[in-house]
Design an enzyme around this catalytic site. Structure first.
Site, PDB file in Angstrom:
ATOM      1  N   CYS A   1       0.837  -1.194   0.000  1.00  0.00           N
ATOM      2  CA  CYS A   1       0.000   0.000   0.000  1.00  0.00           C
ATOM      3  C   CYS A   1       0.878   1.251   0.000  1.00  0.00           C
ATOM      4  CB  CYS A   1      -0.936   0.098   1.191  1.00  0.00           C
ATOM      5  SG  CYS A   1      -2.114  -1.239   1.287  1.00  0.00           S
TER       6      CYS A   1
ATOM      7  N   ARG B   1       4.078  -0.257  -4.911  1.00  0.00           N
ATOM      8  CA  ARG B   1       3.815  -0.743  -3.551  1.00  0.00           C
ATOM      9  C   ARG B   1       2.537  -1.577  -3.453  1.00  0.00           C
ATOM     10  NH1 ARG B   1       6.693   2.212   0.313  1.00  0.00           N
ATOM     11  NH2 ARG B   1       5.158   1.627   1.863  1.00  0.00           N
TER      12      ARG B   1
ATOM     13  N   TRP C   1      -2.617  -2.906  -1.669  1.00  0.00           N
ATOM     14  CA  TRP C   1      -2.258  -4.329  -1.776  1.00  0.00           C
ATOM     15  C   TRP C   1      -3.035  -4.964  -0.644  1.00  0.00           C
ATOM     16  CZ3 TRP C   1      -0.012  -8.191   1.201  1.00  0.00           C
ATOM     17  CH2 TRP C   1       0.491  -9.288   0.519  1.00  0.00           C
TER      18      TRP C   1
ATOM     19  N   ASN D   1      -1.803   2.814   5.429  1.00  0.00           N
ATOM     20  CA  ASN D   1      -0.871   1.754   5.043  1.00  0.00           C
ATOM     21  C   ASN D   1      -0.479   1.017   6.319  1.00  0.00           C
ATOM     22  OD1 ASN D   1       1.206   0.182   3.945  1.00  0.00           O
ATOM     23  ND2 ASN D   1       2.711   1.821   4.112  1.00  0.00           N
ATOM     24  N   GLY D   2      -0.704  -0.288   6.357  1.00  0.00           N
ATOM     25  CA  GLY D   2      -0.356  -1.047   7.563  1.00  0.00           C
ATOM     26  C   GLY D   2      -1.480  -1.984   7.945  1.00  0.00           C
TER      27      GLY D   2
ATOM     28  N   GLU E   1      18.875 -16.548  -6.435  1.00  0.00           N
ATOM     29  CA  GLU E   1      18.372 -15.246  -6.875  1.00  0.00           C
ATOM     30  C   GLU E   1      17.895 -15.323  -8.332  1.00  0.00           C
ATOM     31  OE1 GLU E   1      17.393 -12.570  -5.759  1.00  0.00           O
ATOM     32  OE2 GLU E   1      17.601 -11.049  -7.314  1.00  0.00           O
TER      33      GLU E   1
ATOM     34  N   LYS F   1      14.114 -14.475  -9.577  1.00  0.00           N
ATOM     35  CA  LYS F   1      13.783 -13.459 -10.597  1.00  0.00           C
ATOM     36  C   LYS F   1      12.853 -14.052 -11.641  1.00  0.00           C
ATOM     37  CE  LYS F   1      14.547 -10.647  -9.025  1.00  0.00           C
ATOM     38  NZ  LYS F   1      15.128 -10.230  -7.814  1.00  0.00           N
TER      39      LYS F   1
ATOM     40  N   GLU G   1       9.345 -14.628 -10.174  1.00  0.00           N
ATOM     41  CA  GLU G   1       8.608 -13.398  -9.877  1.00  0.00           C
ATOM     42  C   GLU G   1       7.999 -12.766 -11.117  1.00  0.00           C
ATOM     43  OE1 GLU G   1      11.743 -11.153  -7.701  1.00  0.00           O
ATOM     44  OE2 GLU G   1      10.184 -10.856  -6.212  1.00  0.00           O
TER      45      GLU G   1
ATOM     46  N   HIS H   1      21.192 -35.745  -4.664  1.00  0.00           N
ATOM     47  CA  HIS H   1      20.484 -36.182  -3.458  1.00  0.00           C
ATOM     48  C   HIS H   1      18.965 -36.074  -3.612  1.00  0.00           C
ATOM     49  CE1 HIS H   1      24.244 -36.659  -1.336  1.00  0.00           C
ATOM     50  NE2 HIS H   1      24.596 -35.438  -1.737  1.00  0.00           N
TER      51      HIS H   1
ATOM     52  N   LYS I   1       6.225  -4.240  -3.667  1.00  0.00           N
ATOM     53  CA  LYS I   1       7.647  -3.922  -3.525  1.00  0.00           C
ATOM     54  C   LYS I   1       8.125  -4.042  -2.089  1.00  0.00           C
ATOM     55  CE  LYS I   1      11.576  -2.363  -5.177  1.00  0.00           C
ATOM     56  NZ  LYS I   1      12.351  -3.375  -5.935  1.00  0.00           N
TER      57      LYS I   1
HETATM   58  C1  AGP Z   1      12.886  -9.269  -4.777  1.00  0.00           C
HETATM   59  O1  AGP Z   1      12.840  -9.291  -6.158  1.00  0.00           O
HETATM   60  C2  AGP Z   1      11.569  -9.335  -4.145  1.00  0.00           C
HETATM   61  N1  AGP Z   1      10.674  -8.367  -4.625  1.00  0.00           N
HETATM   62  C3  AGP Z   1      11.517  -9.625  -2.666  1.00  0.00           C
HETATM   63  O2  AGP Z   1      11.979 -10.928  -2.478  1.00  0.00           O
HETATM   64  C4  AGP Z   1      12.284  -8.679  -1.721  1.00  0.00           C
HETATM   65  O3  AGP Z   1      13.665  -8.856  -1.897  1.00  0.00           O
HETATM   66  C5  AGP Z   1      11.883  -8.965  -0.270  1.00  0.00           C
HETATM   67  O4  AGP Z   1      10.521  -8.727  -0.103  1.00  0.00           O
HETATM   68  C6  AGP Z   1      12.676  -8.153   0.715  1.00  0.00           C
HETATM   69  O5  AGP Z   1      12.494  -6.790   0.512  1.00  0.00           O
HETATM   70  P1  AGP Z   1      13.466  -5.726   1.152  1.00  0.00           P
HETATM   71  O6  AGP Z   1      14.800  -5.931   0.533  1.00  0.00           O
HETATM   72  O7  AGP Z   1      12.861  -4.400   0.811  1.00  0.00           O
HETATM   73  O8  AGP Z   1      13.497  -6.001   2.618  1.00  0.00           O
END
Ligand code: AGP
Length: 620
Positions: free
Chosen positions: A2, A29, A79, A105-106, A495, A499, A502, A518, A615
């Site tokens: 949010c 956000r 969100w 927001n929260g 990572e 990516k 996501e 394994h 985000k």
């Molecule tokens: C990364 O591509 C993601 N959007 C997500 O995993 C992110 O890294 C995670 O939510 C942590 O966010 P931050 O680094 O703002 O704490």
């Protein structure tokens, strides 16, 4: 999770336009619904418009009847946590009289008990959200003849959970901004008041901003701003200057923010280390100065370990930093998920040095873990991209800023590679303070040279964009992927897989290459592309054996390597420049970002705002 934006203008009439523009910058956000409330200059009332779906739905609705004139507006991009993303559940929420509007927001954890009590007093609720209670609670205090400011203050004291709130009062023609947990940045320029969840919507108006602290309320009326605490004490807060310019929050000709941010990496990497590392130093070679880090020699010699806490990509950056730290400082380290930490009985030692890693600095899971560490008297350092974010207030031994500039694409790219680099800088700093000499030594002169060359090498990889796109064309219809690496390249495999998941919604998993046999090897057949990360100087012969195992079972191999591996049957090779081992994660990450980007673009997904994500995750 949010985003909120507010504007109240001295003689301005374009508040709706400004707030809609601000919400656009905050769209990363949350993007499942949005809404705006503004003073209707004719009737002196509050009008509100709310729409499910992307922000464009709201903008079309608001601007459908021509430009709206109003001096004050607040807006929200959602969100969803409580209640589906429908028109009605979108913020703003109004009280019964329609004279108070709020955006939030929260999470309000005690919303059920508050709602029941307020309903008994006759308040009518129309949404399924936790946030609506805020408007009614303010109204309730106003019914008791409190001023709007007092009503907001008393409401803040009654709320439990996490909240950044903007509230409008039609009767007093004023705006209040409340912070407890999620970030809230305000600014005053030429008698105009701005408030937003982060600085990105503000920088086109002003670079001088005030980060509200927890338990603070800003109140704006008739061109005047005041800030006070929940306990009623007035505070004076000086603005800080943000050196991000507004062009960094625009796409600048790229198709997506993510693509632009991938291509910004050479300059971001340079910004991350250039003012902090220089040739020379005590033992010759390289000197690191981390302004703001207050870890003393005693803190470091007294620590038996370093504890990283992070989530998502930041967790993977921490895993890579663990390798660096152990290699060059000989200091054991553990990496903990912020989301698990509080519930796993982790024994925090007073001597522990915690390192919180977070792009946004507002990830609730990470911050709660650091709060716990602090309550046990541990030392806390953080690595973050956002000045003034919540994590900075939790870091009693200072902050290392990644200096990546605003990252708008939901999938982290430049923030991740600069986090990797900050992990190296922190390790070098700790090594210098502890005087540790790693086995086989550490050639600081070579390392310095490789550091200086890193942006140029990152640039070389970006030149391979077209070639990587061609590889992506061969594989974008695959349903599953495996990413494998060993040692410090294993976190990069994780990572790379994240990516791809996501932004392309393709199932992908990262594994240590040696773990294949394994279990996961059962998955291998001709439909499973396996992406290997390998380096000449890092267990390459063992990784090649793992490739043979895949080959023998018909899997397709894509390799990212800093040399020509001696094995036949690699379907596609992405050859990247060589660098010092502890810097290599930065270079190996970039082709994986490009690969995921092109696959997602070929699939036509919403790259900057992938489904179900936000985000910054400010709820647990
Ligand atoms: C990364 O591509 C993601 N959007 C997500 O995993 C992110 O890294 C995670 O939510 C942590 O966010 P931050 O680094 O703002 O704490």
């Amino acid at each position: 999770m949010c985003g909120i934006m507010g504007f109240s203008g001295h003689e301005a009439q374009n508040s709706v336009e400004i707030v809609l523009g601000g919400l656009k910058s905050l769209e990363y956000r949350g993007y499942d619904s949005s809404g705006i409330a503004y003073f209707d200059l004719k009737g002196g009332k509050i009008k509100s418009v709310k729409k499910s779906g992307k922000l464009v739905n709201l903008s079309n609705e608001v601007n459908g009847n021509g430009k709206v004139k109003s001096d004050t507006a607040i807006g929200h991009i959602r969100w969803a946590t409580h209640g589906k993303p429908t028109d009605i559940n979108a913020h703003p929420h109004l009280d019964c009289s329609g004279k108070i509007a709020i955006v939030h927001n929260g999470i309000i954890e005690n919303h059920v008990s508050l709602k029941n009590a307020l309903a008994k007093k006759g308040h009518r609720f129309v949404t399924e959200t936790d946030s609506e209670v805020i408007a009614h609670l303010i109204e309730d205090f106003i019914r008791e003849k409190k001023t709007f400011y007092e009503a907001v203050r008393l409401t803040s004291l009654r709320l439990e959970g996490a909240f950044a709130i903007l509230a409008l009062s039609a009767d007093e023609k004023s705006v209040a901004a409340v912070k407890f947990g999620p970030p809230l940045v305000i600014a005053l320029k030429n008698g105009n008041f701005y408030a937003a969840s982060d600085v990105s919507p503000l920088i086109e108006h002003t670079q001088d901003v005030i980060y509200l602290k927890n338990s603070e309320i800003a109140y704006f009326q008739g061109g005047k701003l005041s800030v006070g605490t929940f306990s009623g004490r007035k505070v004076s807060r000086a603005p800080v200057r943000i050196d991000w310019d507004s062009s960094r929050a625009a796409k600048s000709g790229f198709s997506h923010f993510m693509q632009k941010e991938i291509f910004e990496q050479p300059s971001c990497l340079l910004d991350t280390f250039s003012s902090r590392v220089s040739a020379g130093g005590r033992k010759g070679g390289l000197k690191v100065s981390l302004e703001g880090i207050k870890l003393t020699g005693d803190d470091i010699s007294g620590a038996s370990r370093i504890v990283f806490v992070a989530c998502g990509s930041s967790y993977y950056a921490s895993l890579a930093s663990k390798y660096v730290l152990e290699k060059i400082c000989g200091l054991p380290s553990v990496v903990e998920y912020g989301s698990e930490f509080r519930y796993e009985n982790f024994p925090v030692l007073k001597s522990d040095i915690f390192v919180g890693v977070s792009q946004s600095g507002e990830t609730a899971d990470t911050n709660s873990a650091l709060e716990l560490a602090r309550s046990e008297k541990a030392k806390v350092v953080s690595i973050t991209n956002v000045p003034g974010s919540q994590i900075t207030a939790l870091s009693n031994r200072g902050v290392i800023y990644t200096h990546a500039g605003p990252e708008i694409g939901v999938a982290s790219t430049k923030a991740f590679t600069t986090q990797l680099l900050c992990g190296v800088l922190l390790s070098l700093y700790i090594r210098e303070k502890s005087g540790f000499i790693p086995e086989g030594g550490l050639n600081l002169e070579e390392l310095f040279k490789d550091l200086v060359d890193l942006p140029k090498k990152a640039e070389e990889i970006l030149f391979m964009d077209d070639a990587i796109k061609e590889i992506a064309k061969k594989y974008y219809k695959s349903a599953n992927f495996l990413y494998l690496g060993r040692g410090i390249l294993y976190p990069i495999a994780l990572e790379g897989a994240l990516k791809l998941k996501e932004i392309s919604y393709i199932h992908a998993e990262g594994y240590p290459a040696g773990e294949m046999k394994h279990g996961p090897i059962a998955l291998i057949d001709e439909n499973m592309p396996v992406l290997f990360l390998l380096s000449k100087n890092m267990l390459s012969s063992k990784t090649i054996s793992n490739m043979e195992e895949i080959k023998a079972r018909g899997g397709k191999i894509i390799a990212v390597a800093d040399y020509e591996p001696e094995i036949e049957g690699i379907s596609d090779l992405i050859r990247i420049p060589e660098t010092e081992g502890i810097l290599s994660p930065v270079l190996y990450t970039i082709p994986l970002q490009l690969f995921a980007y092109h696959i997602a673009a070929l699939k036509g997904t919403d790259i900057d705002q992938p489904r179900n994500l936000a985000k910054s995750v400010t709820v647990e």
